[in-house]
Design an enzyme around this catalytic site. Structure first.
Site, mmCIF file in Angstrom:
data_model
loop_
_atom_site.group_PDB
_atom_site.id
_atom_site.type_symbol
_atom_site.label_atom_id
_atom_site.label_comp_id
_atom_site.label_asym_id
_atom_site.label_seq_id
_atom_site.Cartn_x
_atom_site.Cartn_y
_atom_site.Cartn_z
ATOM 1 N N TYR A 63 68.905 66.651 47.483
ATOM 2 C CA TYR A 63 69.483 67.726 46.691
ATOM 3 C C TYR A 63 68.372 68.408 45.891
ATOM 4 O O TYR A 63 67.226 68.400 46.295
ATOM 5 C CB TYR A 63 70.657 67.183 45.824
ATOM 6 C CG TYR A 63 71.625 68.296 45.572
ATOM 7 C CD1 TYR A 63 72.330 68.872 46.623
ATOM 8 C CD2 TYR A 63 71.768 68.843 44.301
ATOM 9 C CE1 TYR A 63 73.161 69.957 46.411
ATOM 10 C CE2 TYR A 63 72.605 69.927 44.090
ATOM 11 C CZ TYR A 63 73.292 70.478 45.152
ATOM 12 O OH TYR A 63 74.101 71.555 44.949
ATOM 13 N N ARG A 71 74.544 82.519 45.667
ATOM 14 C CA ARG A 71 73.740 82.109 44.503
ATOM 15 C C ARG A 71 73.351 80.648 44.688
ATOM 16 O O ARG A 71 73.893 79.756 44.059
ATOM 17 C CB ARG A 71 74.532 82.330 43.211
ATOM 18 C CG ARG A 71 73.676 82.426 41.983
ATOM 19 C CD ARG A 71 73.969 81.311 40.983
ATOM 20 N NE ARG A 71 73.758 79.998 41.561
ATOM 21 C CZ ARG A 71 74.140 78.870 41.008
ATOM 22 N NH1 ARG A 71 74.792 78.859 39.905
ATOM 23 N NH2 ARG A 71 73.908 77.698 41.592
ATOM 24 N N LYS A 107 75.383 68.326 49.043
ATOM 25 C CA LYS A 107 76.342 67.926 48.016
ATOM 26 C C LYS A 107 77.286 66.846 48.552
ATOM 27 O O LYS A 107 77.596 65.878 47.863
ATOM 28 C CB LYS A 107 77.141 69.143 47.587
ATOM 29 C CG LYS A 107 77.670 69.013 46.222
ATOM 30 C CD LYS A 107 77.231 70.180 45.378
ATOM 31 C CE LYS A 107 77.377 69.874 43.927
ATOM 32 N NZ LYS A 107 77.022 70.972 43.069
ATOM 33 N N GLU A 142 81.339 76.208 45.859
ATOM 34 C CA GLU A 142 79.944 75.896 45.532
ATOM 35 C C GLU A 142 79.040 77.116 45.633
ATOM 36 O O GLU A 142 79.053 77.827 46.643
ATOM 37 C CB GLU A 142 79.463 74.822 46.531
ATOM 38 C CG GLU A 142 78.012 74.436 46.420
ATOM 39 C CD GLU A 142 77.716 73.613 45.180
ATOM 40 O OE1 GLU A 142 78.646 72.981 44.639
ATOM 41 O OE2 GLU A 142 76.556 73.629 44.747
ATOM 42 N N ASP A 143 78.261 77.343 44.587
ATOM 43 C CA ASP A 143 77.203 78.361 44.610
ATOM 44 C C ASP A 143 77.674 79.757 45.019
ATOM 45 O O ASP A 143 77.017 80.439 45.829
ATOM 46 C CB ASP A 143 76.016 77.889 45.472
ATOM 47 C CG ASP A 143 75.141 76.911 44.686
ATOM 48 O OD1 ASP A 143 75.467 76.624 43.521
ATOM 49 O OD2 ASP A 143 74.124 76.451 45.233
ATOM 50 N N ASP A 159 82.235 73.520 41.017
ATOM 51 C CA ASP A 159 81.313 72.604 40.347
ATOM 52 C C ASP A 159 80.350 73.344 39.427
ATOM 53 O O ASP A 159 79.989 72.838 38.371
ATOM 54 C CB ASP A 159 80.543 71.792 41.391
ATOM 55 C CG ASP A 159 79.612 70.817 40.722
ATOM 56 O OD1 ASP A 159 80.103 70.031 39.888
ATOM 57 O OD2 ASP A 159 78.401 70.869 40.977
ATOM 58 N N ASP A 160 79.924 74.542 39.837
ATOM 59 C CA ASP A 160 78.955 75.278 38.999
ATOM 60 C C ASP A 160 79.568 75.614 37.647
ATOM 61 O O ASP A 160 78.863 75.715 36.651
ATOM 62 C CB ASP A 160 78.515 76.565 39.691
ATOM 63 C CG ASP A 160 78.004 76.274 41.077
ATOM 64 O OD1 ASP A 160 77.052 75.507 41.197
ATOM 65 O OD2 ASP A 160 78.602 76.777 42.047
ATOM 66 N N ASN A 202 67.582 75.808 37.376
ATOM 67 C CA ASN A 202 66.961 75.164 38.545
ATOM 68 C C ASN A 202 66.446 76.251 39.477
ATOM 69 O O ASN A 202 66.925 77.374 39.413
ATOM 70 C CB ASN A 202 68.010 74.339 39.303
ATOM 71 C CG ASN A 202 68.541 73.189 38.476
ATOM 72 O OD1 ASN A 202 67.804 72.492 37.844
ATOM 73 N ND2 ASN A 202 69.854 73.042 38.487
HETATM 74 P P1 NAD Z 1 74.678 83.327 37.421
HETATM 75 O O1 NAD Z 1 73.941 84.256 38.309
HETATM 76 O O2 NAD Z 1 76.150 83.271 37.491
HETATM 77 O O3 NAD Z 1 74.301 83.691 35.887
HETATM 78 C C1 NAD Z 1 73.015 83.960 35.387
HETATM 79 C C2 NAD Z 1 73.167 84.639 34.035
HETATM 80 O O4 NAD Z 1 71.886 84.752 33.402
HETATM 81 C C3 NAD Z 1 73.739 86.047 34.091
HETATM 82 O O5 NAD Z 1 74.709 86.194 33.071
HETATM 83 C C4 NAD Z 1 72.538 86.950 33.764
HETATM 84 O O6 NAD Z 1 72.930 88.129 33.088
HETATM 85 C C5 NAD Z 1 71.747 86.043 32.859
HETATM 86 N N1 NAD Z 1 70.329 86.369 32.786
HETATM 87 C C6 NAD Z 1 69.491 86.721 33.787
HETATM 88 N N2 NAD Z 1 68.250 86.951 33.306
HETATM 89 C C7 NAD Z 1 68.313 86.724 31.971
HETATM 90 C C8 NAD Z 1 67.360 86.805 30.929
HETATM 91 N N3 NAD Z 1 66.099 87.145 31.155
HETATM 92 N N4 NAD Z 1 67.765 86.514 29.684
HETATM 93 C C9 NAD Z 1 69.047 86.162 29.434
HETATM 94 N N5 NAD Z 1 69.987 86.061 30.388
HETATM 95 C C10 NAD Z 1 69.622 86.352 31.644
HETATM 96 O O7 NAD Z 1 74.067 81.904 37.658
HETATM 97 P P2 NAD Z 1 74.653 80.493 37.140
HETATM 98 O O8 NAD Z 1 75.533 79.896 38.159
HETATM 99 O O9 NAD Z 1 75.206 80.670 35.795
HETATM 100 O O10 NAD Z 1 73.330 79.604 37.117
HETATM 101 C C11 NAD Z 1 72.263 79.957 36.264
HETATM 102 C C12 NAD Z 1 71.224 78.856 36.272
HETATM 103 O O11 NAD Z 1 71.777 77.652 35.749
HETATM 104 C C13 NAD Z 1 70.659 78.524 37.638
HETATM 105 O O12 NAD Z 1 69.251 78.437 37.572
HETATM 106 C C14 NAD Z 1 71.236 77.183 37.947
HETATM 107 O O13 NAD Z 1 70.348 76.398 38.716
HETATM 108 C C15 NAD Z 1 71.403 76.574 36.581
HETATM 109 N N6 NAD Z 1 72.451 75.559 36.587
HETATM 110 C C16 NAD Z 1 72.143 74.315 36.125
HETATM 111 C C17 NAD Z 1 73.096 73.318 36.151
HETATM 112 C C18 NAD Z 1 72.772 71.951 35.623
HETATM 113 O O14 NAD Z 1 71.728 71.741 35.099
HETATM 114 N N7 NAD Z 1 73.647 70.986 35.748
HETATM 115 C C19 NAD Z 1 74.361 73.576 36.657
HETATM 116 C C20 NAD Z 1 74.662 74.875 37.118
HETATM 117 C C21 NAD Z 1 73.684 75.856 37.066
#
Ligand code: NAD
Length: 583
Positions: free
Chosen positions: A110, A172, A190, A261-262, A284-285, A437
């Site tokens: 993963y 995504r 997953k 997912e994603d 899950d996200d 990530n």
């Molecule tokens: P997403 O595309 O739905 O959301 C991203 C958000 O970030 C959007 O609202 C965007 O406007 C904002 N953004 C982009 N650039 C920015 C900046 N410079 N400053 C402030 N905000 C900004 O994506 P997501 O599903 O929300 O995932 C986002 C990140 O979180 C990914 O990198 C993902 O790997 C990580 N994530 C981590 C975990 C975990 O640690 N368990 C779980 C889920 C997602």
């Protein structure tokens, strides 16, 4: 009390397995193949004489040899490819290797390595797994689901077997954006974690790629691209496609739990809200992330010694993950008795355009839920903001003085030194979670955060990081890995035969996880149990989900004393069973 049907009892194989295949065909079935593990008797009965070298090996010896092969490789992507080949050849051995070495191989099967695999999927895929559905298939999805190969012990089809589906539209993938058909690496990975982490038998799982095209120009230009070579389907056609998929699942696999997912932010939230009461499903996200991060927050609050209701949050990144975490935090604060006004003030979000507030221009509808109103702005001394004003993270931190800061922006370096130092100026133990990530996208690396806060911060990340040593003190960096939540959630929902997966189940999962962090780990700053404890974490969460399903009227009526037996009887441990031929 109803009798447990065979369907639940038989979720994992046990005793002697009746096998309908012989000879080379048996060796080519990954879930049944034992390679040199077939004993003398089986070699006679199943026509394997001469097809294997003479020595019979124990699975423990096979594991040692596989470890030798995998560890010899110099690159993680090569290890991923090697492990995928093992999964395609001998699935029991693959899972035994993973289960016994979870900490070492989770980052390979993963995140982060699976991200690299998705990016080069068209070039590294050997044997296709799962189900690939494109818009051209909209009228034949039920037929395709019936075709799905589960490689179970008998001739039964996916329709009879599938209890757990992970489906992505590939838009995504981790923090890597649109990966087209290569996104299939994520449902495959997953589901491997569902099996490794909660013992869900592989034959009951089905990875699905909803390949609606891609807007990734590099993929479209790649002559070897394996996907649907069209621009991404959008609008009503996209909605019709998802609807056709959901209807087909309900028709063909009525007992399956579906994990979305994603999907990208807008679709992720919309699809979850549209289908969660119709189909046993979760995202899950959004929800898994919400729960795992809440668990880290609950553990941090324990370490800091101040209750959740006293905390102020800044979320950088108001997408699917940020919204999911904020929703979960709101529910937990409310469950602990905080009033609505306190909660509204306690959760502040910021996106690419800075602070999210209700009168701001260019505000997506998804973000209104946590947009600050005039009362909150006035509370933070920001009453003078005009719709075109953009307040940067530093400005937000200075005004809000958060105790906890969560990054889900997908942007490396988004937690600037100035913002972190500003935060640390107002709090003794700043709690900082740069969650994006893969590793290269993390908002700030733990060693920097620790240096900027003189070692006072409590840090958890999305990707794995080494411990940080400051002034001789070792700080373990907890990984807010959704794997601590989703396997147990899936297992519990399957055992409960839940009709719905509720928000309360995620709250309970978070509390259960937080309660399993030992005092010793907490003292080192680790906010999560060790990954090696994952199977026990999943088992405890599953039991809570089963009880909650019963109590809120969406699942089977187990008596308390039956719950752990039912959960345990669904947990598969990868070991070879003796075979006898099916009649
Ligand atoms: P997403 O595309 O739905 O959301 C991203 C958000 O970030 C959007 O609202 C965007 O406007 C904002 N953004 C982009 N650039 C920015 C900046 N410079 N400053 C402030 N905000 C900004 O994506 P997501 O599903 O929300 O995932 C986002 C990140 O979180 C990914 O990198 C993902 O790997 C990580 N994530 C981590 C975990 C975990 O640690 N368990 C779980 C889920 C997602």
């Amino acid at each position: 009390m109803r009798q447990l049907p065979r369907s639940v009892k038989d979720l994992r194989p046990s005793g002697t397995l009746h096998v309908p295949f012989r000879g080379a065909e048996l060796l080519e079935r990954p879930l049944l193949n034992k390679d040199t593990g077939f004993d003398d008797g089986e070699r006679d009965v199943f026509g394997l004489r001469g097809l294997l070298p003479p020595r019979t090996s124990f699975i423990e010896e096979q594991v040692s040899l596989e470890l030798e092969h995998i560890r010899r490789k110099s690159d993680d992507l090569e290890r991923y490819i090697g492990l995928a080949a093992l999964q395609d050849r001998n699935e029991t051995l693959f899972y035994r290797v993973i289960v016994e070495n979870l900490e070492e191989f989770m980052p390979i099967v993963y995140t982060p390595t699976v991200g690299r695999a998705c990016q080069s999927f068209s070039h590294i895929m050997r044997r296709p797994r799962g189900l690939w559905i494109t818009p051209a298939d909209i009228d034949r999805i039920p037929e395709m689901l019936r075709n799905a190969r589960t490689d179970s012990t008998g001739a039964s089809s996916a329709a009879d077997d599938v209890r757990l589906i992970v489906a992505t539209d590939n838009e995504r993938i981790l923090g890597l954006g649109d990966q087209g058909a290569g996104g299939m690496g994520i449902p495959v990975g997953k589901l491997s974690l569902y099996t490794a982490g909660a013992g869900i038998y592989p034959a009951h799982t089905l990875p699905v790629s909803l390949d609606v095209g891609t807007d990734n120009g590099a993929l479209l230009a790649d002559p070897f691209y394996i996907g649907y070579r069209q621009p991404r389907l959008r609008g009503p056609d996209y909605d019709d496609f998802i609807e056709a998929f959901v209807s087909a699942i309900m028709d063909v696999c009525p007992r399956a739990v579906l994990q979305w997912e994603d999907f990208k932010q807008h679709n992720a939230i919309r699809i979850l809200d549209r289908y969660r009461h119709r189909l046993t499903s979760f995202n899950d996200d959004i929800q898994g992330t919400g729960a795992v991060v809440l668990a880290g927050i609950l553990a941090a609050v324990r370490a800091v010694g101040r209750p959740l209701a006293d905390q102020r949050f800044v979320f950088l990144g108001a997408g699917a993950a940020g919204t999911g975490i904020a929703r979960t935090v709101r529910a937990a604060m409310s469950a602990q008795g905080a009033d609505a006004a306190t909660i509204r003030r306690a959760i502040v979000t910021a996106d690419t355009k800075g602070l999210v507030f209700g009168t701001r221009d260019e505000l997506d509808d998804d973000k209104r839920e946590f947009a600050l109103g005039q009362a909150e702005l006035a509370h933070f001394g920001l009453g003078g903001l005009t719709p075109s004003d953009r307040l940067t993270l530093e400005g937000v931190v200075a005004a809000v003085k958060p105790t906890i800061m969560i990054g889900t922006s997908g942007v490396s370096g988004a937690f600037t030194e100035k913002a972190i130092r500003e935060m640390a100026a107002h709090v003794d133990r700043p709690v900082i979670f740069p969650l994006s990530n893969p590793t290269a996208k993390t908002e700030a690396i733990p060693a920097d955060i620790m240096a900027w806060t003189d070692g006072r911060a409590i840090v958890a990340t999305g990707s794995p990081f080494e411990p940080v040593v400051i002034d001789g003190k070792r700080h373990v960096i907890g990984q807010a890995n959704n794997v601590f939540i989703f396997p147990g959630m899936g297992l519990g929902a399957i055992v409960a035969e839940a009709r719905e997966i509720t928000d309360e189940m995620f709250l309970l999962a978070a509390e259960t996880l937080a309660s399993m962090v030992s005092q010793e780990r907490l003292a080192e700053g680790a906010l999560y149990p060790a990954v090696s404890e994952l199977r026990e974490v999943s088992r405890q969460i599953a039991a809570k989900v089963v009880c909650q399903s019963r109590d809120c009227g969406v699942g089977r009526l187990y008596r308390d004393e039956e719950v752990f037996d039912a959960v345990d009887s669904a947990i598969w441990f990868p070991a070879y069973l003796p075979y006898s031929p099916s009649l």
